[in-house]
Write a protein that holds these residues in place. Structure first.
Motif, PDB file in Angstrom:
ATOM      1  N   HIS A 182       0.849  -1.200   0.000  1.00 33.12           N
ATOM      2  CA  HIS A 182       0.000   0.000   0.000  1.00 33.12           C
ATOM      3  C   HIS A 182       0.885   1.251   0.000  1.00 33.12           C
ATOM      4  CE1 HIS A 182      -3.808   2.122   1.771  1.00 33.12           C
ATOM      5  NE2 HIS A 182      -3.426   2.626   0.609  1.00 33.12           N
ATOM      6  N   PRO A 183       1.582   1.504  -1.103  1.00 34.86           N
ATOM      7  CA  PRO A 183       2.486   2.662  -1.145  1.00 34.86           C
ATOM      8  C   PRO A 183       1.722   3.957  -1.355  1.00 34.86           C
ATOM      9  CG  PRO A 183       2.529   1.509  -3.252  1.00 34.86           C
ATOM     10  CD  PRO A 183       1.645   0.698  -2.349  1.00 34.86           C
ATOM     11  N   VAL A 184       2.220   5.022  -0.732  1.00 37.43           N
ATOM     12  CA  VAL A 184       1.625   6.343  -0.876  1.00 37.43           C
ATOM     13  C   VAL A 184       2.752   7.371  -0.836  1.00 37.43           C
ATOM     14  CG1 VAL A 184       1.280   6.604   1.593  1.00 37.43           C
ATOM     15  CG2 VAL A 184      -0.145   7.914   0.018  1.00 37.43           C
ATOM     16  N   VAL A 185       2.524   8.493  -1.510  1.00 36.99           N
ATOM     17  CA  VAL A 185       3.549   9.535  -1.592  1.00 36.99           C
ATOM     18  C   VAL A 185       3.180  10.699  -0.688  1.00 36.99           C
ATOM     19  CG1 VAL A 185       4.538  11.315  -3.105  1.00 36.99           C
ATOM     20  CG2 VAL A 185       4.380   8.948  -3.885  1.00 36.99           C
ATOM     21  N   ILE A 186       4.185  11.179   0.030  1.00 33.55           N
ATOM     22  CA  ILE A 186       4.066  12.401   0.822  1.00 33.55           C
ATOM     23  C   ILE A 186       5.218  13.314   0.412  1.00 33.55           C
ATOM     24  CG2 ILE A 186       4.261  13.398   3.136  1.00 33.55           C
ATOM     25  CD1 ILE A 186       2.979  10.873   4.244  1.00 33.55           C
ATOM     26  N   PHE A 187       4.923  14.562   0.183  1.00 34.76           N
ATOM     27  CA  PHE A 187       5.965  15.533  -0.125  1.00 34.76           C
ATOM     28  C   PHE A 187       6.344  16.281   1.150  1.00 34.76           C
ATOM     29  CE2 PHE A 187       3.937  15.050  -4.301  1.00 34.76           C
ATOM     30  CZ  PHE A 187       5.056  14.824  -5.090  1.00 34.76           C
ATOM     31  N   CYS A 188       7.656  16.555   1.253  1.00 35.63           N
ATOM     32  CA  CYS A 188       8.133  17.304   2.399  1.00 35.63           C
ATOM     33  C   CYS A 188       9.378  18.087   2.012  1.00 35.63           C
ATOM     34  CB  CYS A 188       8.419  16.383   3.594  1.00 35.63           C
ATOM     35  SG  CYS A 188       9.858  15.318   3.331  1.00 35.63           S
ATOM     36  N   GLN A 189       9.852  18.919   2.894  1.00 35.58           N
ATOM     37  CA  GLN A 189      11.108  19.625   2.679  1.00 35.58           C
ATOM     38  C   GLN A 189      12.246  18.839   3.328  1.00 35.58           C
ATOM     39  OE1 GLN A 189       9.503  21.883   0.250  1.00 35.58           O
ATOM     40  NE2 GLN A 189      11.534  22.649   0.824  1.00 35.58           N
ATOM     41  N   SER A 190      13.450  19.086   2.884  1.00 39.01           N
ATOM     42  CA  SER A 190      14.592  18.330   3.400  1.00 39.01           C
ATOM     43  C   SER A 190      14.769  18.517   4.907  1.00 39.01           C
ATOM     44  CB  SER A 190      15.870  18.741   2.667  1.00 39.01           C
ATOM     45  OG  SER A 190      16.054  20.140   2.718  1.00 39.01           O
ATOM     46  N   GLU A 191      14.384  19.693   5.432  1.00 40.24           N
ATOM     47  CA  GLU A 191      14.523  19.913   6.877  1.00 40.24           C
ATOM     48  C   GLU A 191      13.479  19.146   7.678  1.00 40.24           C
ATOM     49  OE1 GLU A 191      12.791  23.771   5.028  1.00 40.24           O
ATOM     50  OE2 GLU A 191      14.338  22.274   4.562  1.00 40.24           O
ATOM     51  N   ASP A 192      12.470  18.565   7.009  1.00 44.10           N
ATOM     52  CA  ASP A 192      11.472  17.766   7.722  1.00 44.10           C
ATOM     53  C   ASP A 192      11.976  16.360   8.026  1.00 44.10           C
ATOM     54  OD1 ASP A 192       9.548  19.797   7.701  1.00 44.10           O
ATOM     55  OD2 ASP A 192       8.875  19.251   5.685  1.00 44.10           O
TER      56      ASP A 192
END
Length: 356
Positions: free
Chosen positions: A269-279
């Motif tokens: 059950h793969p899902v994508v989350i976007f974040c910043q490198s500092e996260d």
């Protein structure tokens, strides 16, 4: 080891070896002498050491002498036999694939056309092929010249360009014996010269995927941090329809495509989350950039070797735990993908250019 079917006396062996060493007689005599030594139990290496004739040369003159003998048995003319007593063992060697009658006719043809070893090999193959036909093709006779001409005629018909056709037609006319065979070949030349050149349809642009990684993998996007656990609810699991991985998406949701790496293919059950490198829980660069993070929501068990997605203070975070945490694990981190580095994206759509 050479089988000793007809042993030689020491004196006979020395006489034959001496004769070969001094190259007495012609190559036919050498071939018969080598064969006599081998039948007497002398191996090719010993013959080489005593006479200087290498193994390949021994084989050449032995086989050539056998073909020569078949010409003698076929009552070949003296001028033909004298012709092949010259340095033409290699020409007769190529006729070994033919029967006795074919050898004689091929030898006569090779003499008439003054063929070298390559020419002899070509006519031998053509005559052998012709002999396998149930009956001579229309216009061609059983003469060996017609057999060779037929092979050139057949090959010429398969060529596309006029130059290739003309070259083979010229070779066919060189060998054609009967008038009917000549007419068949001349007719082919006329057809080639008068036919209008037609443009063939271009090749179809067919491609095939060579590896799984070349196949795109479509993933649902949960959003960009900060997110909450409620944002993970109702994230669909896409079912692909093979062989091209067609997806049916029944609800409005953002999707993204990445290569089908093995770690992605194994996820349930793969899902994508976007974040910043500092996260990220561990800083890997001082540059701030947006990252694509793939989480497997099916894996909710702690593993010391993996990072987990958890909710802390109402917000989703990636973290690593030395022991099983008290908080709920929402998924396992599969990979983090940085954006591609391309200095000039327009270059991707332009033809390659190379400096002179």
């Amino acid at each position: 080891m050479t089988e000793n079917n007809n042993p030689l006396s020491v004196e006979e062996k020395e006489n034959i070896m001496t004769s070969l060493l001094h190259k007495e007689g012609c190559w036919v005599d050498w071939g018969k002498a080598c064969q006599r030594l081998q039948q007497g139990g002398i191996n090719s290496q010993e013959i080489f050491e005593g006479t200087g004739l290498q193994t390949s040369q021994q084989n050449l003159v032995i086989v050539g002498a056998q073909v020569y003998d078949s010409l003698v048995k076929g009552e070949a003319q003296e001028d033909l036999l004298s012709y092949y007593q010259g340095p033409r063992s290699d020409v007769l060697y190529e006729l070994r694939i033919l029967n006795h009658q074919e050898r004689l006719s091929a030898a006569i043809l090779a003499k008439e056309k003054q063929l070298d070893v390559d020419g002899a090999k070509e006519i031998a193959k053509a005559i052998k092929h012709f002999s396998h036909l149930s009956q001579p093709p229309t216009g061609f006779t059983l003469h060996p010249g017609d057999a060779v001409a037929y092979q050139h005629w057949k090959n010429a018909r398969q060529k596309k360009t006029l130059a290739d056709k003309a070259r083979l037609i010229a070779e066919g006319l060189k060998f054609a014996h009967s008038e009917t065979a000549r007419k068949q070949i001349e007719h082919l030349l006329t057809e080639a010269a008068t036919s209008t050149s037609t443009q063939n349809a271009p090749l179809l642009p067919i491609y095939r995927f060579e590896s799984d990684e070349q196949l795109p993998y479509i993933l649902p996007v949960a959003g960009t941090l900060p997110l909450t656990s409620s944002d993970l609810e109702n994230i669909p699991i896409f079912e692909k329809i093979e062989p091209y991985g067609i997806l049916k998406i029944n609800k409005e949701i953002d999707i993204v495509s990445i290569p089908s790496w093995q770690v992605i293919l194994k996820a349930k059950h793969p899902v994508v989350i976007f974040c910043q490198s500092e996260d990220l829980p561990k800083q890997t660069t001082t540059k701030s950039e947006q990252l694509l993070v793939v989480i497997d929501l099916d894996v909710k068990e702690w593993n010391i070797s993996n990072y987990c997605l958890v909710e802390e203070n109402g917000k989703l975070k990636l973290n690593w735990f030395q022991s099983n945490p008290d908080c709920q694990i929402l998924g396992q981190l599969l990979l983090i993908l940085r954006p591609k580095k391309i200095l000039d994206e327009d270059n991707l759509t332009q033809p390659w250019q190379m400096d002179d």
